[in-house]
Design a protein around this motif. Structure first.
Motif, PDB file in Angstrom:
ATOM      1  N   TYR A 337      -4.809 -10.886 -55.840  1.00 60.38           N
ATOM      2  CA  TYR A 337      -3.606 -11.648 -55.481  1.00 60.38           C
ATOM      3  C   TYR A 337      -3.830 -13.133 -55.668  1.00 60.38           C
ATOM      4  O   TYR A 337      -4.968 -13.604 -55.681  1.00 60.38           O
ATOM      5  N   GLU A 339      -1.421 -15.475 -53.830  1.00 56.33           N
ATOM      6  CA  GLU A 339      -1.128 -15.820 -52.437  1.00 56.33           C
ATOM      7  C   GLU A 339      -0.752 -14.496 -51.791  1.00 56.33           C
ATOM      8  O   GLU A 339       0.156 -13.819 -52.280  1.00 56.33           O
ATOM      9  N   LEU A 340      -1.404 -14.136 -50.726  1.00 52.97           N
ATOM     10  CA  LEU A 340      -1.066 -12.877 -50.096  1.00 52.97           C
ATOM     11  C   LEU A 340       0.095 -13.090 -49.130  1.00 52.97           C
ATOM     12  O   LEU A 340      -0.009 -13.879 -48.205  1.00 52.97           O
ATOM     13  N   ARG A 341       1.214 -12.409 -49.407  1.00 53.93           N
ATOM     14  CA  ARG A 341       2.417 -12.667 -48.627  1.00 53.93           C
ATOM     15  C   ARG A 341       2.825 -11.479 -47.774  1.00 53.93           C
ATOM     16  O   ARG A 341       3.516 -10.585 -48.235  1.00 53.93           O
TER      17      ARG A 341
END
Lengths: 751, 205, 371
Positions: A337, A339-341
């Protein structure tokens, strides 16, 4: 209707009586206008209200109140259906100007004149209700959002017609093996309940389902939409919930990530189908994978593909990873990933995946080759790492809104009518930076959504739902997410913006609430947001109409169509009563019973304009009633002082201001005109969407008119005013007053 | 040592990672690390470490067993526990580093044998095993003279001023070191501890 | 929301939408509003609930005209709670310029002092009632929507960030008030320590959120709120630089564009790091310390102003809600057999738009419950 019997009531409380001569104000009403007039030291108090009530019982049928701002004491100055005209002596006069000053007194007197003139020219509107109104909610799309909308409408007692393009209900969500958790403890994938929902819809006697069916044509308006379907049938419905969902981004465009190169590179949708079917195996050899890599943002957040974040993909990959780990505790699962959202409580879902041994790698996947070597630019280890020995790669592809019907051919329509398809705003427009300004950012190229219009609206402004950006037909308002430019048509679920099933269910319920409101309001002739409950409607004098089409083109809501003869025709329940048509009409033939060009013109002219020798300039301010007018009130509340040469008249929207009003004002001797309205453009704040933008455009051409009158073009200006501008406004006004001083008085004074 | 931890053959081979998650005390919680950097940022010795705890954890996930077990990060931890109390995911960072250091010793990694910390620890152990006490003078002397007489003298001289300062404030007693009573009991306790550790290690896969 | 200066991503003013909603409520005789009120108990069942409401005294009666004479009659000042105590306000005060109802409030601290009598005497309309007591009354309703919102997480509890000790370490909600034209500084962002406009600013994400020691969940809004704060800074200063310390930037859906355009500004820098602590610098200012996780550099960076992006904590209604509450305090009604619903941040960490979405849905659910 009985003839008008207007009573004028003045309040001397809250410092008004200490700052201005009430006797002189009374005389304006009694002598100049021959109206009965009473003054009370506290009009909003029981005694004051009783005076008014007694007069109403005695025959008064219209009330003019000169006291605090019309925004204050609204509940008290309400007398069962009697028309109440308010004018502001408190916030905008005595609280913001010196007491016992000649100019303050003149301002108060002019406000009395303006209000009594308004009362004389205004007739309370009657609700326009004719014929039958349909109570049916038409839900377009039979996926998770559409099914939810149908059930929620039914539970509220409304009949529903649900149409689904495919041959069966369920949509994309029917393919899902499991769904993300929405209830505590927010940890494990949950059973997919779409099948249950489908059964509930099928068993619901209030819901009629049409599958294998699309909308062919829509005409009419809220409460009375006539809808023709692809199967040749037609029906009248009251309002729409459009829940046409999404489709996965075309992975064939992601060759660099191995899609199409190896059969073992699959999309998240394909993985979902594999999980639903049973043990996940490789397409190439039918073997269970031992090592699986998920590639996040496959196409999303990429200006070359989908510039937005598809919101759900992190959660979906986590869910699939957990399912793979549960099926085979030995399988090695990686999620790569950027940015892990996992916003909100979904953070716990992320932790659950970590706990189960899923490995998260922050980085960017550069390539996936035929041997399934995934080359990762590993951000944490600061090196490029080849992941080898991989058995399967899952591309977390994003969501593309079904804002058109891509399965059908786009019909031929004139270029002009495709305008709603084009993005209205540039979400990448630079924000304000002191000094230099923000560096520009090239927005990603916008492609027009392909395919046929979803509802094929037989509207003068074209068949499509207006798109906001990136092909999403969404609202631009943060505070009013269901705001729509096509009254009675509410978009819900992932077609509005990327969202997961939990959010989509809530969104569908909200949109259903709005559809029910639209149905209800239509039947009573009541306007929808933002003038909710307003009964007034534009009336077009066709005798004078020149068929110039400005009203039909400029209406921000596409409420006005053209008849075969080319005359404008208002679809009453589509109308939001902003008056943009009234402002557009070059022959002043569009008006509301309680809001007309004549009324505004008369109010403008009611002001006493001193002659040039008195050195008392008069400046007209036409202020948006929702934002600029409250800002002017708040100037008073904060006791900021501003020029007493200003005369303020609130307008529904700057869009309702006709150029002719401006030239009228200048021809009776105003030295300048300032229009105060909301910010137009990319971050527009006008609640009628285009009103302030249209006003700005119109006023950019006012120079010619002024030139023909031999006046300086700068005498007319448009000021962007937000509701929070009370601190800034005194200077804005003062600068304008000072600039006008340098021009000297308007030579038309006294003519 | 009954079994060695597995040695990965390619990046992100999870053999070693899973072994660590399962066999190191607190390893299961390491799985929750989200690479925020609070541990390395909180560490007073961070600038002296090659990788620091955060990167160490990522390297474990990446299967970089050799690099991890050779790392000075494991040896430079001074157990201040800042990382432990601040970790937003409750990873017992310092404990894990100590466990990894023990693992490195067991598996014979060179830095483990040659690190200054390890040498110091040897002195520490010798002191309490012999006297039942940790006498700073004995530990220091043991540590100084491990690398030979000349090196020992050099080190001794280097710390001369500090030593005198300690003596001055009464923090370094000048009398003879003395042993505790009942050293036999202590020996029994140490033997029991060793037995527990042996059992513990044998229980590992 | 009245306390917020602007919304992301449009940077428009929340009071604009508030005005529309207030007007609508004012005109609608079907809506009854009780302020200073809290729920003491809920009993009954779907379609038939009794809600016991406790109303704190305002010491001002309904006939208040909001003329402001009371405020001018006293010299006594109290902490301005609307501005998170960043400034002071008269002991007889209007909560803010758009307060609804538009009536003054008298701070309880003034009671029993000569100032109270002065305030009472100043009112021409006899609207001051210094003897008002807390009252309790019952409401009979068919459905309940909890929309009790949130409070900012107490930054003082994040001890390594020294919020309680360093004046120039503030929270994101305080930043909103500093930037607000009707705030304590009339919208000029300044350092609380000396009133000087900061040139170098740090925004620290996840100050409390995503943290087992504080709030276990992600508060969702803070990343974008900080992007907005970077925009505030840049709008006010051509030289200002803004560093944003983060773990993951969570700019969901189309809000990605707002994040992209803010970080496109070369004066805005993203640093992937959760700062370990804020130390007190030699000049008494804040020094942000931690590890840059990309470069592995250990930094100790002094700033003029540090803004902690503190998260949202649900307003505690456990025990009285009549509906289940999750481990974090969010109200999560079991199913529709109950006529109790939650909306907005009472139901989970949501942004404004999602809150309105959730509230609109809750309204329909409530209507279903009473039909």
């Amino acid at each position: 209707m009985s003839p008008k019997n207007t009573g004028v009531y003045l309040c001397s409380g809250c410092g008004i009586g200490d700052a201005v001569s009430m006797g002189s104000l009374e005389k304006i009403a009694t002598k100049e206008f021959k109206k009965s007039c009473k003054t009370n030291a506290c009009l909003c108090g029981e005694e004051g209200l009783e005076t008014i009530r007694a007069d109403l019982a005695g025959g008064v049928n219209q009330v003019v109140i000169a006291a605090c701002s019309p925004r204050a004491m609204t509940d008290r100055f309400r007398f069962n259906g009697t028309q109440v005209i308010r004018t502001n002596l408190r916030e905008q006069v005595v609280w913001s100007h010196p007491a016992n000053d000649e100019d303050t007194q003149m301002m108060a007197e002019d406000n009395i004149r303006i209000a009594i003139t308004e009362a004389a020219k205004s007739t309370p509107p009657e609700p326009k209700v004719e014929g039958e109104y349909s109570q049916v909610v038409l839900v377009v799309g039979g996926g998770h959002s559409g099914l939810t909308a149908a059930r929620e409408a039914s539970k509220a007692g409304y009949e529903v017609l649900l149409v689904e393009r495919a041959s069966q209900l369920g949509g994309m969500a029917a393919k899902w093996s499991k769904r993300m958790p929405v209830r505590p403890p927010y940890q494990d994938p949950q059973p997919n309940t779409v099948a249950t929902l489908v059964k509930a819809v099928e068993a619901d006697s209030r819901i009629t389902v049409k599958t294998g069916c699309t909308v062919a044509k829509t005409s009419g308006m809220p409460g009375r939409f006539t809808v023709e379907f692809s199967d040749g049938s037609s029906q009248t419905v009251g309002a729409f919930v459009v829940a046409t969902g999404w489709r996965p981004y075309d992975a064939r465009k992601l060759g660099h990530l191995g899609y199409g190169v190896s059969p073992d590179v699959v999309t998240n949708v394909e993985m979902e189908e594999m999980l639903a079917k049973g043990p996940v195996v490789r397409r190439s050899d039918g073997k269970a994978p031992g090592v699986v890599v998920f590639v996040q943002c496959a196409g999303s957040r990429d200006p070359n593909h989908l510039p937005y974040c598809s919101s759900v993909c992190c959660g979906v990959s986590i869910k699939q990873a957990l399912q793979l780990r549960e099926a085979d505790p030995q399988v090695m699962v990686y999620i790569v990933y950027e940015e892990l959202r996992t916003p909100g409580v979904a953070e716990e879902f992320y932790r659950t995946a970590q706990r189960s041994g899923v490995i998260f790698i922050k980085g960017t996947v550069k390539t996936v080759d035929a041997a399934l070597t995934v080359t990762v630019d590993d951000a944490m280890l600061q090196q490029e790492i080849p992941l080898s020995g991989v058995d399967m790669v899952v591309l977390a592809t994003g969501m593309v809104p079904n804002s058109t019907n891509v399965e059908a051919e786009a019909p031929e329509v004139e270029e002009e009518k495709l305008r709603p398809l084009k993005s209205d705003i540039n979400p990448y427009a630079p924000f304000a930076v002191a000094g230099t300004g923000a560096p520009p950012l090239t927005p990603p190229e916008e492609k027009l959504p392909e395919g046929a219009p979803l509802l094929n609206l037989q509207y003068r402004q074209g068949p499509h739902l207006p798109m906001l950006a990136h092909g999403f037909p969404d609202s631009h308002y943060i505070c009013f997410p269901y705001e729509t430019r096509r009254s009675g048509i509410y978009v819900a679920g992932p077609v509005r913006r990327p969202m997961d099933m939990g959010e989509a269910a809530e969104d569908a319920t909200g949109a259903t609430m709005k559809a029910i409101q639209a149905i209800h309001n239509a039947a009573y002739g009541l306007a929808l947001h933002p003038r909710a409950g307003d009964l007034s409607l534009p009336i077009i004098g066709l005798n004078q109409c020149t068929k110039c089409r400005r009203c039909t083109v400029e209406c921000p809501f596409g409420a006005i169509d053209e008849t075969d003869q080319g005359f404008p025709q208002v679809n009453s329940t589509r109308c939001r009563r902003c008056g943009t048509c009234m402002g557009a009409c070059p022959v002043r033939t569009i008006s509301f019973t309680n809001y007309t060009v004549d009324m505004l013109g008369s109010m403008i002219k009611a002001v006493n304009i001193p002659d040039e020798t008195e050195e008392k300039p008069r400046i007209l301010v036409l202020a948006c009633e929702n934002d600029a007018y409250p800002a002017l009130d708040m100037m008073g509340i904060a006791r900021h002082q501003f020029s007493a040469h200003i005369r303020i008249i609130p307008v529904r929207c700057l869009g309702s201001v006709s150029m002719l009003l401006i030239s009228d004002a200048l021809s009776v001797g105003y030295d300048g005109v300032m229009l105060m309205g909301c910010k137009p453009g990319d971050d527009y704040q006008c609640h009628f969407i285009k009103g302030s933008g249209i006003a700005k455009e119109r006023m950019s051409k006012v120079g010619d008119t002024l030139k023909s009158m031999a006046l300086e073009a700068e005498r007319v200006t448009v000021a962007e005013v937000s509701i929070a501008d009370s601190g800034r406004l005194p200077k804005v006004i003062q600068d304008f007053v000072e600039m006008l001083d340098t021009f000297g008085p308007n030579p038309f004074k006294g003519f | 040592m009954t079994t060695m931890s597995p040695t990965p053959t390619r990046p992100y081979d999870l053999g070693f990672t899973r072994w660590v998650y399962q066999n190191i005390d607190g390893g299961d919680r390491m799985a929750l690390c989200m690479q925020c950097g609070v541990c390395s940022g909180s560490c007073p010795l961070s600038t002296t470490m090659d990788n620091g705890p955060r990167k160490t954890f990522m390297m474990i996930r990446a299967g970089m067993k050799d690099a991890v077990l050779k790392s000075d990060t494991l040896w430079n931890c001074v157990s201040c526990y800042n990382c432990v109390v601040r970790c937003p995911r409750h990873v017992p960072v310092a404990y894990i580093l100590h466990e990894l250091a023990t693992l490195a010793v067991r598996e014979g990694y060179a830095p483990a044998r040659t690190s200054e910390t390890n040498k110091f620890v040897k002195g520490f152990t010798w002191s309490f095993e012999t006297f039942g006490r940790t006498d700073e003078r004995i530990i220091s002397l043991f540590y100084y003279f491990q690398d030979g007489f000349v090196a020992g003298i050099k080190k001794l001289l280097a710390f001369k001023s500090i030593a005198f300062a300690f003596v001055k404030v009464g923090r370094l007693p000048l009398g003879l070191p003395h042993r505790i009573k009942n050293r036999g009991e202590l020996k029994k306790m140490l033997a029991a501890a060793a037995a527990i550790e042996a059992r513990h290690t044998a229980g590992r896969k | 929301m009245a306390q917020l200066n602007r919304y992301f991503p449009k940077l428009c003013h929340p009071t604009c939408g508030l005005e529309i909603n207030f007007q609508r409520i004012r005109r609608n005789p079907k809506v009854k509003v009780f302020t200073l009120a809290s729920v003491a108990a809920v009993t009954g069942e779907r379609g038939d609930y009794t809600v016991t409401v406790r109303q704190a005294p305002r010491y001002v009666k309904a006939n208040c005209t909001a003329c402001g004479d009371c405020a001018r009659a006293t010299e006594m000042k109290v902490q301005n709670q609307f501005d998170y105590n960043l400034g002071k306000v008269s002991a007889a005060y209007l909560p803010h310029e758009m307060a609804f109802p538009m009536r003054y409030v008298i701070a309880p601290q003034v009671l029993g002092t000569p100032e109270a009598e002065r305030i009472k005497a100043a009112c021409k309309y006899d609207a001051v009632d210094l003897d008002e007591k807390e009252s309790t009354f019952d409401l009979h309703v068919g459905a309940i929507v909890w929309a009790t919102g949130w409070q900012p997480y107490d930054a003082a509890r994040i001890s390594p960030y020294r919020y309680a000790y360093l004046k120039d370490v503030i929270t994101n909600v305080e930043m909103e008030r500093l930037a607000a034209p009707n705030g304590p500084t009339q919208g000029k962002i300044v350092r609380p320590s000396d009133g000087v406009a900061p040139k170098k600013v740090a925004l620290i994400q996840c100050a409390g959120s995503r943290d087992y020691n504080h709030l276990e969940y992600c508060s969702r809004i803070c990343c974008l709120a900080s992007m907005k704060h970077a925009a505030y800074m840049r709008e006010q200063s051509a030289e200002a630089t803004v560093d944003i310390y983060y773990i993951d930037i969570r700019a969901h859906d189309k809000l990605e564009a707002f994040y992209r355009k803010v970080v496109n500004d070369p004066h805005v820098r993203l640093i992937k790091s959760k700062p370990a602590e804020i130390k007190i610098g030699p000049d008494g200012g804040p020094v942000v310390c931690g590890e840059n996780t990309i470069t592995r550099e250990i930094y100790a960076e002094p700033y003029d102003l540090v803004v902690l992006a503190t998260g949202m904590q649900p307003a505690g209604v456990e025990g009285v809600s009549g509906a289940p509450v999750d481990a974090y305090g969010f109200i999560v009604p079991e199913d529709e057999t109950q006529g109790i619903f939650s909306a907005g941040v009472a139901s989970g960490p949501l942004d404004v738009s999602m809150s309105v979405q959730s509230a609109t849905a809750a309204a329909l659910k409530a209507i279903q419950a009473i039909r």
